[in-house]
Design a protein around this motif. Structure first.
Motif, PDB file in Angstrom:
ATOM      1  N   PHE A  30     -18.692   8.950  27.416  1.00 13.43           N
ATOM      2  CA  PHE A  30     -18.004   7.913  26.645  1.00 13.43           C
ATOM      3  C   PHE A  30     -18.153   8.171  25.143  1.00 13.43           C
ATOM      4  CE2 PHE A  30     -18.311   5.921  30.730  1.00 13.43           C
ATOM      5  CZ  PHE A  30     -17.361   4.912  30.781  1.00 13.43           C
ATOM      6  N   LEU A  31     -19.379   8.483  24.712  1.00 17.95           N
ATOM      7  CA  LEU A  31     -19.617   8.689  23.289  1.00 17.95           C
ATOM      8  C   LEU A  31     -18.908   9.936  22.778  1.00 17.95           C
ATOM      9  CD1 LEU A  31     -20.991   7.790  20.714  1.00 17.95           C
ATOM     10  CD2 LEU A  31     -23.091   8.918  21.492  1.00 17.95           C
ATOM     11  N   ALA A  32     -18.946  11.022  23.552  1.00 15.90           N
ATOM     12  CA  ALA A  32     -18.246  12.241  23.144  1.00 15.90           C
ATOM     13  C   ALA A  32     -16.749  11.984  23.000  1.00 15.90           C
ATOM     14  CB  ALA A  32     -18.504  13.355  24.163  1.00 15.90           C
TER      15      ALA A  32
ATOM     16  N   ILE B 223     -12.108   2.466  24.583  1.00 19.36           N
ATOM     17  CA  ILE B 223     -12.116   2.910  25.983  1.00 19.36           C
ATOM     18  C   ILE B 223     -12.180   1.739  26.952  1.00 19.36           C
ATOM     19  CG2 ILE B 223     -13.331   4.275  27.709  1.00 19.36           C
ATOM     20  CD1 ILE B 223     -14.394   6.038  25.409  1.00 19.36           C
ATOM     21  N   ILE B 224     -13.202   0.919  26.831  1.00 20.21           N
ATOM     22  CA  ILE B 224     -13.450  -0.122  27.835  1.00 20.21           C
ATOM     23  C   ILE B 224     -12.301  -1.118  27.892  1.00 20.21           C
ATOM     24  CG2 ILE B 224     -14.951  -2.054  28.441  1.00 20.21           C
ATOM     25  CD1 ILE B 224     -17.309  -0.401  27.365  1.00 20.21           C
ATOM     26  N   THR B 225     -11.863  -1.623  26.729  1.00 24.03           N
ATOM     27  CA  THR B 225     -10.786  -2.617  26.712  1.00 24.03           C
ATOM     28  C   THR B 225      -9.443  -2.024  27.124  1.00 24.03           C
ATOM     29  OG1 THR B 225     -11.929  -3.973  25.067  1.00 24.03           O
ATOM     30  CG2 THR B 225      -9.552  -4.286  25.285  1.00 24.03           C
ATOM     31  N   PRO B 226      -9.004  -0.881  26.560  1.00 28.19           N
ATOM     32  CA  PRO B 226      -7.702  -0.336  26.976  1.00 28.19           C
ATOM     33  C   PRO B 226      -7.625   0.007  28.462  1.00 28.19           C
ATOM     34  CG  PRO B 226      -8.430   0.691  24.936  1.00 28.19           C
ATOM     35  CD  PRO B 226      -9.578  -0.126  25.435  1.00 28.19           C
ATOM     36  N   LEU B 227      -8.729   0.489  29.045  1.00 26.72           N
ATOM     37  CA  LEU B 227      -8.719   0.870  30.454  1.00 26.72           C
ATOM     38  C   LEU B 227      -9.065  -0.293  31.384  1.00 26.72           C
ATOM     39  CD1 LEU B 227     -10.426   4.413  30.440  1.00 26.72           C
ATOM     40  CD2 LEU B 227      -7.981   3.847  30.403  1.00 26.72           C
ATOM     41  N   ARG B 228      -9.362  -1.463  30.803  1.00 22.92           N
ATOM     42  CA  ARG B 228      -9.735  -2.644  31.587  1.00 22.92           C
ATOM     43  C   ARG B 228     -10.935  -2.366  32.490  1.00 22.92           C
ATOM     44  NH1 ARG B 228      -4.098  -2.637  31.406  1.00 22.92           N
ATOM     45  NH2 ARG B 228      -3.189  -4.483  30.394  1.00 22.92           N
ATOM     46  N   LEU B 229     -11.954  -1.775  31.902  1.00 22.78           N
ATOM     47  CA  LEU B 229     -13.193  -1.493  32.640  1.00 22.78           C
ATOM     48  C   LEU B 229     -14.068  -2.745  32.584  1.00 22.78           C
ATOM     49  CD1 LEU B 229     -13.918   2.119  31.309  1.00 22.78           C
ATOM     50  CD2 LEU B 229     -12.489   1.415  33.254  1.00 22.78           C
ATOM     51  N   THR B 230     -13.729  -3.720  33.399  1.00 20.36           N
ATOM     52  CA  THR B 230     -14.339  -5.047  33.295  1.00 20.36           C
ATOM     53  C   THR B 230     -15.800  -5.082  33.730  1.00 20.36           C
ATOM     54  OG1 THR B 230     -13.465  -5.602  35.490  1.00 20.36           O
ATOM     55  CG2 THR B 230     -12.125  -6.217  33.570  1.00 20.36           C
TER      56      THR B 230
ATOM     57  N   ARG C 107     -12.366   5.267  37.326  1.00 19.21           N
ATOM     58  CA  ARG C 107     -11.198   5.023  36.479  1.00 19.21           C
ATOM     59  C   ARG C 107     -11.332   5.745  35.137  1.00 19.21           C
ATOM     60  NH1 ARG C 107      -6.587   5.119  34.367  1.00 19.21           N
ATOM     61  NH2 ARG C 107      -5.940   3.424  32.992  1.00 19.21           N
ATOM     62  N   PHE C 108     -12.506   5.685  34.538  1.00 17.09           N
ATOM     63  CA  PHE C 108     -12.708   6.331  33.238  1.00 17.09           C
ATOM     64  C   PHE C 108     -12.492   7.836  33.316  1.00 17.09           C
ATOM     65  CE2 PHE C 108     -15.994   8.607  30.664  1.00 17.09           C
ATOM     66  CZ  PHE C 108     -15.319   8.552  29.454  1.00 17.09           C
ATOM     67  N   TYR C 109     -13.123   8.506  34.281  1.00 21.07           N
ATOM     68  CA  TYR C 109     -12.988   9.966  34.350  1.00 21.07           C
ATOM     69  C   TYR C 109     -11.574  10.379  34.746  1.00 21.07           C
ATOM     70  CZ  TYR C 109     -17.897  10.828  33.427  1.00 21.07           C
ATOM     71  OH  TYR C 109     -19.128  10.909  32.812  1.00 21.07           O
TER      72      TYR C 109
ATOM     73  N   ALA D 126     -17.936  13.300  39.463  1.00 16.63           N
ATOM     74  CA  ALA D 126     -17.295  14.610  39.393  1.00 16.63           C
ATOM     75  C   ALA D 126     -15.809  14.414  39.658  1.00 16.63           C
ATOM     76  CB  ALA D 126     -17.899  15.567  40.414  1.00 16.63           C
ATOM     77  N   ALA D 127     -14.997  15.251  39.021  1.00 15.38           N
ATOM     78  CA  ALA D 127     -13.545  15.107  39.144  1.00 15.38           C
ATOM     79  C   ALA D 127     -12.874  16.456  39.017  1.00 15.38           C
ATOM     80  CB  ALA D 127     -13.014  14.160  38.056  1.00 15.38           C
ATOM     81  N   THR D 128     -11.687  16.562  39.585  1.00 11.80           N
ATOM     82  CA  THR D 128     -10.870  17.742  39.339  1.00 11.80           C
ATOM     83  C   THR D 128     -10.415  17.729  37.887  1.00 11.80           C
ATOM     84  OG1 THR D 128      -8.952  16.500  40.155  1.00 11.80           O
ATOM     85  CG2 THR D 128     -10.078  17.945  41.725  1.00 11.80           C
ATOM     86  N   VAL D 129     -10.053  18.876  37.370  1.00 13.83           N
ATOM     87  CA  VAL D 129      -9.760  18.995  35.937  1.00 13.83           C
ATOM     88  C   VAL D 129      -8.558  18.151  35.514  1.00 13.83           C
ATOM     89  CG1 VAL D 129      -8.251  21.021  36.108  1.00 13.83           C
ATOM     90  CG2 VAL D 129      -9.679  20.678  34.055  1.00 13.83           C
ATOM     91  N   ASP D 130      -7.682  17.800  36.457  1.00 12.38           N
ATOM     92  CA  ASP D 130      -6.539  16.959  36.129  1.00 12.38           C
ATOM     93  C   ASP D 130      -6.827  15.477  36.345  1.00 12.38           C
ATOM     94  OD1 ASP D 130      -6.604  16.803  38.897  1.00 12.38           O
ATOM     95  OD2 ASP D 130      -4.675  17.807  39.209  1.00 12.38           O
ATOM     96  N   GLY D 131      -8.031  15.142  36.839  1.00 11.70           N
ATOM     97  CA  GLY D 131      -8.409  13.756  37.038  1.00 11.70           C
ATOM     98  C   GLY D 131      -7.789  13.086  38.250  1.00 11.70           C
ATOM     99  N   ARG D 132      -7.095  13.834  39.092  1.00 10.17           N
ATOM    100  CA  ARG D 132      -6.409  13.205  40.230  1.00 10.17           C
ATOM    101  C   ARG D 132      -7.360  12.866  41.373  1.00 10.17           C
ATOM    102  NH1 ARG D 132      -0.654  16.558  40.690  1.00 10.17           N
ATOM    103  NH2 ARG D 132       0.129  15.938  38.619  1.00 10.17           N
TER     104      ARG D 132
END
Length: 384
Positions: A119-121, A232-239, A288-290, A347-353
Motif C-alpha cells: 500500500f505504501l509503495a 486507495i482505501i476510499t476509491p476501492l471501497r475497502l471497507t 480486491r487491492f492486489y 499472491a496474484a497473477t501479473v494481470d491481477g485476474r
C-alpha cells in the motif's frame, strides 16, 4: 515486521489431506480442490490454530477455512449480511462446530503486517507520477539530517533504495522484536546504531518503509495513513481496511490471535510496526487491492512497470511486491505479512485476474514448505 520470504523457485510437495469444498457462488456442483487440501495442511502440519483463504478467480470467489484437530468436513456457518455466500470449506472435529476461539470467518478483520508495504509503495509511486517526488531523490532531500550515524548517510541513499530494500539500513525490529511500540524517529534511531549492510544488495529491512512513511508525510503534509485512505482505501471501497494508529483492539468482527506459545495476543499496539506493518484488513479487501493494483487501476503504466522491476534487488523484490516462480513456470506477485498473532500471504497473477489471500491466526507456519505448495496448488494448471 521481519519476513522470511518464500523461495522464488518452488518445489511441489504431495498434498495428503483433502476436504470437500462447496463450489463458487452460482454453481450447484460440489468440488474438492488441491488448494483446499493445502490449506488443511497449514493446520495439521503447520501447527496453526486455524487457517483460511479467499481465492478470487474470473469465475467467482472461493472461501475455505480449517481449524485445529480437524478430521471431518461440515458446511461452514452462514456468512454475515456483509459477506456474500461464496463457496466455503470447513474442517472440524466430528459432531462439533468451529469454536469461537479459533475459527476464522470470511469477514474477520486481522492484522496484515508487512502487506502494509505494498500500500505504501503504491502511494510513493503515485506521488512520483504526480512529479511531487522522484525515486532518484536522496533520503536527505526530504528528511535532511535524519539518516546519519554508524556509517549510514541519507545523502547517499535514494527513495528507490528504500522501496527495493537495497539501502543497507539495519532492520530496527531485529532489536525490538516487535515487543514494544516506537515512534518512526525512534525506529530510525535504533537502526542507526548499527552499521549498514552492503548498499545495492537486497536485504529486507522494515526501517526502509518507516522512512518512506516519513517521506510521504513530508511531501504531502498528511500522514501515510491519511494518504493511503484517500488514494486507495476510499476509491476501492475497502471497507474492512484501516490504520489503527495506537488502537490495540481489532474492529468487529474478528477472531482471536495467538503467539506461537499459545498465548492470546489479539490486542496489540500497532506502533510496534508503524508504516512497515500497521495495516488491518480482510481477505476480500486484500484480494480486491492486489487485483486493482496489478490490473492497472492504481498506477500509470510507467510506475506499474517500475514497481515490477526487480533488477535493483537482484530479482528478489520489486517495490512493495516480490515475485515467486512456481514449478509450472507461472510467476505470481504479492507480499506476505507477519506480526504477532497473524501471518498473511497474498499472491496474484501479473494481470491481477487471479488472486489468492490466505492467513493463519498465529505468527508463522511450522513447515515452510506448505506455503509454496499452497501457491502451486492454486496457480498451476490442474491435470484431470
Amino acid at each position: 515486521m521481519p519476513q522470511h520470504r518464500t523461495r522464488r523457485t518452488l518445489v511441489a510437495i504431495p498434498l495428503a489431506v483433502a476436504l470437500f469444498a462447496l463450489a463458487p457462488a452460482g454453481s450447484s456442483a460440489h468440488t474438492a480442490t488441491p488448494t483446499d487440501a493445502a490449506l488443511a495442511l497449514l493446520v495439521t502440519r503447520g501447527k496453526a490454530p486455524a487457517a483460511a483463504l479467499l481465492a478470487r478467480e474470473e469465475s467467482g470467489t472461493r472461501f475455505a477455512h480449517a481449524e485445529a484437530g480437524a478430521t471431518a468436513s461440515v458446511p461452514s456457518r452462514p456468512p454475515s449480511p456483509s459477506a456474500p455466500d461464496d463457496g466455503s470449506t470447513v474442517a472440524t472435529r466430528p459432531g462439533t462446530t468451529p469454536g469461537p476461539a479459533t475459527a476464522i470467518r470470511r469477514e474477520d478483520h486481522f492484522r496484515a503486517g508487512s502487506i502494509t508495504k505494498t500500500f505504501l509503495a503504491t502511494v510513493v509511486l503515485q506521488l512520483a507520477a504526480e512529479h511531487r517526488l522522484s525515486l532518484s531523490d536522496s533520503v536527505d532531500d526530504h528528511l535532511p539530517g535524519v539518516v546519519r550515524g554508524a556509517g549510514n548517510d541519507g545523502r547517499a541513499l535514494t527513495l528507490r533504495a528504500l522501496l527495493t530494500h537495497t539501502s543497507g539500513l539495519y532492520d530496527f525490529t531485529r532489536d525490538t522484536e516487535g515487543a514494544f511500540p516506537v515512534t518512526p524517529l525512534q525506529a530510525v534511531r535504533i537502526a542507526l546504531t548499527h552499521p549498514p549492510a552492503d548498499r545495492g544488495r537486497f536485504a529486507y529491512s522494515n526501517t526502509n518503509y518507516v522512512l518512506l512513511g516519513m517521506v510521504v508525510e513530508q511531501v504531502t503534509g498528511d500522514s501515510y495513513a491519511t494518504e493511503v485512505r484517500r488514494r486507495i482505501i476510499t476509491p476501492l471501497r475497502l471497507t474492512g481496511t484501516s490504520f489503527p494508529g495506537s488502537r490495540m483492539s481489532l474492529p468487529s468482527p474478528h477472531g482471536r490471535a495467538y503467539a506461537t506459545d499459545g498465548s492470546d495476543v489479539t490486542e496489540l499496539d500497532p506502533r510496534v510496526a508503524g508504516a512497515a506493518g500497521e495495516l488491518v484488513s480482510t481477505l476480500a479487501d486484500l484480494d480486491r487491492f492486489y487485483a486493482a493494483l496489478l490490473g492497472g487501476e492504481l498506477l500509470p503504466p510507467d510506475q506499474r512497470r517500475e514497481m515490477l522491476n526487480t533488477r535493483a534487488a537482484q530479482g528478489q523484490y520489486g517495490m512493495g511486491l516480490y515475485p515467486v516462480k512456481l514449478p509450472c513456470g507461472t510467476t505470481v506477485w504479492g507480499h506476505n505479512g507477519r506480526i504477532s498473532g497473524s501471518y498473511v500471504r497474498t499472491a496474484a497473477t501479473v494481470d491481477g485476474r487471479r488472486v489468492l489471500t490466505f492467513r493463519v491466526n498465529t505468527g508463522g507456519i511450522a513447515d515452510p514448505d506448505l506455503e509454496p505448495a499452497l501457491l502451486a496448488a492454486e496457480f498451476c494448471p490442474r491435470t484431470p
